[in-house]
Each structure stands twice: as C-alpha cells, then as structure tokens.
Write a protein that holds these residues in place. Sequence first.
Motif, PDB file in Angstrom:
ATOM      1  N   TRP A   1      -2.121 -11.017  -2.853  1.00 59.39           N
ATOM      2  CA  TRP A   1      -1.996  -9.043  -2.393  1.00 59.39           C
ATOM      3  C   TRP A   1      -3.026  -8.646  -1.948  1.00 59.39           C
ATOM      4  CZ3 TRP A   1       0.572  -4.982  -6.175  1.00 59.39           C
ATOM      5  CH2 TRP A   1       0.187  -3.910  -5.945  1.00 59.39           C
ATOM      6  N   ASN A   2      -3.411  -8.409  -0.414  1.00 58.80           N
ATOM      7  CA  ASN A   2      -4.664  -8.224  -0.244  1.00 58.80           C
ATOM      8  C   ASN A   2      -4.528  -6.446  -0.345  1.00 58.80           C
ATOM      9  OD1 ASN A   2      -5.808 -10.421   1.564  1.00 58.80           O
ATOM     10  ND2 ASN A   2      -3.517 -10.440   1.743  1.00 58.80           N
ATOM     11  N   GLU A   3      -5.343  -5.840  -0.784  1.00 60.85           N
ATOM     12  CA  GLU A   3      -5.619  -4.292  -0.367  1.00 60.85           C
ATOM     13  C   GLU A   3      -6.058  -3.658   0.746  1.00 60.85           C
ATOM     14  OE1 GLU A   3      -7.069  -2.620  -4.113  1.00 60.85           O
ATOM     15  OE2 GLU A   3      -7.307  -4.479  -4.620  1.00 60.85           O
TER      16      GLU A   3
ATOM     17  N   TYR B   1     -13.366 -11.389  -5.760  1.00 63.39           N
ATOM     18  CA  TYR B   1     -13.154  -9.958  -5.806  1.00 63.39           C
ATOM     19  C   TYR B   1     -14.674  -8.975  -5.900  1.00 63.39           C
ATOM     20  CZ  TYR B   1     -11.438  -5.133  -4.985  1.00 63.39           C
ATOM     21  OH  TYR B   1     -11.379  -3.523  -4.864  1.00 63.39           O
TER      22      TYR B   1
ATOM     23  N   VAL C   1      -0.609   0.818  -5.931  1.00 67.11           N
ATOM     24  CA  VAL C   1      -1.970  -0.231  -5.348  1.00 67.11           C
ATOM     25  C   VAL C   1      -3.339  -0.139  -7.009  1.00 67.11           C
ATOM     26  CG1 VAL C   1      -3.081  -0.525  -3.497  1.00 67.11           C
ATOM     27  CG2 VAL C   1      -0.680   0.614  -3.410  1.00 67.11           C
ATOM     28  N   GLY C   2      -3.784  -1.384  -6.684  1.00 66.79           N
ATOM     29  CA  GLY C   2      -4.686  -1.374  -7.323  1.00 66.79           C
ATOM     30  C   GLY C   2      -4.960  -1.366  -9.433  1.00 66.79           C
TER      31      GLY C   2
ATOM     32  N   LYS D   1      -0.022  -6.168  -9.811  1.00 65.21           N
ATOM     33  CA  LYS D   1      -0.769  -6.895  -9.141  1.00 65.21           C
ATOM     34  C   LYS D   1       0.295  -8.405  -9.252  1.00 65.21           C
ATOM     35  CE  LYS D   1      -4.719  -8.640  -6.563  1.00 65.21           C
ATOM     36  NZ  LYS D   1      -6.043  -8.104  -5.357  1.00 65.21           N
TER      37      LYS D   1
ATOM     38  N   THR E   1       0.665  -1.096   0.310  1.00 65.92           N
ATOM     39  CA  THR E   1       0.072   0.408   0.532  1.00 65.92           C
ATOM     40  C   THR E   1       0.796   1.184  -0.044  1.00 65.92           C
ATOM     41  OG1 THR E   1      -1.790   1.104   1.303  1.00 65.92           O
ATOM     42  CG2 THR E   1      -0.333  -0.084   2.615  1.00 65.92           C
TER      43      THR E   1
ATOM     44  N   PHE F   1      -6.807   0.167   2.433  1.00 66.91           N
ATOM     45  CA  PHE F   1      -6.322   1.893   2.275  1.00 66.91           C
ATOM     46  C   PHE F   1      -7.310   2.330   3.124  1.00 66.91           C
ATOM     47  CE2 PHE F   1      -8.913   5.723   1.021  1.00 66.91           C
ATOM     48  CZ  PHE F   1      -8.302   6.091   0.010  1.00 66.91           C
TER      49      PHE F   1
ATOM     50  N   SER G   1      -9.645  -5.266   1.777  1.00 58.88           N
ATOM     51  CA  SER G   1     -10.268  -6.858   1.196  1.00 58.88           C
ATOM     52  C   SER G   1     -10.380  -8.260   1.782  1.00 58.88           C
ATOM     53  CB  SER G   1      -9.177  -7.080  -0.268  1.00 58.88           C
ATOM     54  OG  SER G   1      -8.417  -7.427  -0.115  1.00 58.88           O
TER      55      SER G   1
END
Length: 453
Positions: A248-250, A268, A231-232, A237, A226, A252, A262
């Motif tokens: 990969w865990n998001e 997703y 990111v994203g 990713k 992050t 924010f 996430s």
Amino acid sequence: MADVWNKEIETLSKDEAEALRMKNLKEQLRYVYERNDFYKKKFIDAGASPNDIKTWADFRSLPVFMDKETERACRDESLERFGHPFGMHLCVPLEEILVIKTTGGTTGLPTFTYSFTANDMARWNEGTARLFYLAGLRKGDRVLFCFPLSGCWAGSIVKDPLFQMHIATVEVGAETPASRIIDFARMTMPNVIIATPSFAEKFALEYQETTGNEVRELDINKLFLTGEPGVGIPAVKKHIEELYGGRWNEVFMANGEAYVGSCNQQEYRGLHEVAPDLTIWAADLVDPETRKPIPVKEGAIGEGVITSLKREGTPLIKYALGDIIQIESGPCSCNYPGSGYRIRILGRLSDRLLINGRSIYPVAIRDVVVSYIPMVTGAMRIVLKSLPPKIEPPLLLKIEHGVGIGKDALDNLAKKIAKDISDRFSVPSEIVFISPGALGRVTKKTPLFEERY
Ligand SMILES: [Zn+2]
C-alpha cells in the motif's frame, strides 16, 4: 541517487530549489494581487503588498488568509454576486476553468476546490506524476482504476498523469457492478490498483464470493488507496495488504496541492514532498492555536499552510489546511534527491485533545500503540469522558491486545506503553486491554474515540 520523474527540478540543489521557489512565489503573489480583489484586500488588511515580500521571512510573516470556512464563504459570495461557485479568489475569466471537481465526503453544498485551467491541469499532472514515480510506478505497469467516474469527484483526475507517464489504465469506475470489474481485471491483468480503501476491501470480498478464489491471484502488487479516512490506519492497511499480497503506497493531495507521498522503501520515514516548486505547505508551518509561524525543524509539529505556486484558476494563498503535520528527521534509504521536507500527517486539527495544556493528536498516540504489534493488534480507542478538546488526565486508552498474551505480560506492556506516551508527550495515561477483535473492523472511517459523555 534515486531515479526521479523530473530530473531537471527534482535534482536541484537546496539553494537552487529555494531560489526557484522564491521566484515562483513572488510571481504568484503579484499575480493574485493584480487580478483579484479578494486577495488584494487580504494584503491591504495585512498592511503589505507583494512588493514587500522580498525574502522567505517576509512571506512567513504574512498572516493566514484562508481556511476551509473562508473557502465556503468565498463560494457563497461568488454564487450570490457572480452566479458561479468557484469562489471570490477566482483569478481568470470563467471560460478558462476547464476542469470542475470537488472532493468526496463533502457535507452540504460542494466547494469546487479542484477548478483548473488547462495549465493548472498540466501542473496537477506534473506534481502527481512525481508522486507515482517516487512510489515505483513505471511504464509497463497496468492500473485498475476504480474511483467513481460519475459525479464530479476529484478522484477521477488522478488517472490523467498516468497517461503522460505511458502507464495503461483499465478504467472501470467504482460504480460498475463487481462482476464486470472482475471480468475486466481477469482479462486485462492489472498489477496496480488505484481506489479508495473501502472499495479495495469490498472488491476483495466480492472477488472471493464470485470466483471462489482469493483476489491475490490477480497479482496486483501496488496499491494506491486514498481519498478517505481509512488511509493511514495501520490495522486497515495491514488487512488490505494481506488480501492483495501487495504494498500500500500512500499519497496525499489536498485541494490540488501538497503533493506528498511514500517512496518504495520498507522502512517508513514519512511522506516525501515532491513539488516544493509548485506548492508550499510544510515549509510554512504555524502554531494551530495562534496561527503564528513556528520554526520548521526536525520533529516540529504544526499546521501546514498551503500557498499555490504557478496556479492560475483558483490559487490558494496562505490557506490553513487543517491537517497537523510533523517534520520527519533522519535520512530515508531511498535517497530521494528532492529538496522538499519529509512529513508525517498526524491528523485533523479538529481531532486535537488538550491535556494539562498540551496538544495531543490521536494519530500520534496510535502510532505509539501500533509500534507494539504483535503484542497488540493495533486497534484502539481513546475514551473521552467529557466533551473534547479539553480532557482531564489521565488519557484513557482501550487497546486490543494480541492473541495469546498472558496477564503478567499485559501488565508489563501497559507500563511500557504508558511510559512511552509519557516520555513523548508528557501526559499520563491509563491503559485497559480488551480481547483481539473486540473493537470490530471498519474500513471507511475507523473511529479513534469512544465517547462516554
Ligand atoms: Zn524515501
């Protein structure tokens, strides 16, 4: 029901959660009004006082009080008048501010948005622990923590909740020479990495150069990356997940607020809000043009407005964050019980394009393109022939096609993608395919635009 970090709060029914949020909101509004002239004036200008805010609709009808620009002006004024940088919205005596952090990538003078009292720090730990727990972090995990530890960057406080979760951290700091980090990692065997995407990618390459082996031999299976625009970006990713052989865990977090992330499901379905008792964001959606409230329903797109709850030092009240979000619909297979919304982050307000009077966000266009992987690589640019945001139709897209796709298949694919974009956004598009890899690969800030003006 999914296991959660805070059983008491995260399993409240919708009605109970809303009642708690309203209680916290009324307290927060009274708190800032009584302690702070800046916010008091905002209320007076709006012709209201906290006592007038009895219902959720009353709160929604308040105008936006702040944005990034107001925050900077607030900092400049407090520097000039009081000799401190915490802003005119500081609500406690100076000596109560114990954590002083800013965000990365700030140009010019920093804004110390992460200015926390002791209770604010506990609040941060609570919200962040819920995110990590939702994403599957548990006692017994061991985290290689590679954010910069020097300076005053907010990344360094991401590790504090881990301690409370009884999760071990191997703090190396992104400034440590790669050879030392490699020694530490091989000896302590972490299974999680928390870093920026660009650090994770660089480290994987250095690992290979130094040891002759691939970084995946470390068995790091959870990646929390992050803190920067990489990111994203699906291509970034996918590449980093392949390097590590992990997921990969998001997460924010903005200005010590938001708390969305996430879950651990394959499919997703957007990011979950885990702390609607501590922060309001998606629930206060406004039209980014007029900053007037818009109905918060499935599929709605708008700018989320932050209001801190239970924050002491520098609470943000009606702060337009500048991120455009979409309310996600349908159930998520994780069955997270929390009452917050699920959202997708579509991009920054400043990236918005206007075509035939319609707002288009580049990230939303990219989501359509990426859904055609492996026919495409996922890398693309929107070609701008004139200064945005207003652009003449059609929307011109340069898209990398996948390996070994013939001309006929591409003609067909162009029609399909254009139809998809037209169905979803009501704008015509023109698609030019280019060969795989032609756009290059950049982790740190992959551009979405090609500027030809
Ligand atoms: Zn979920």
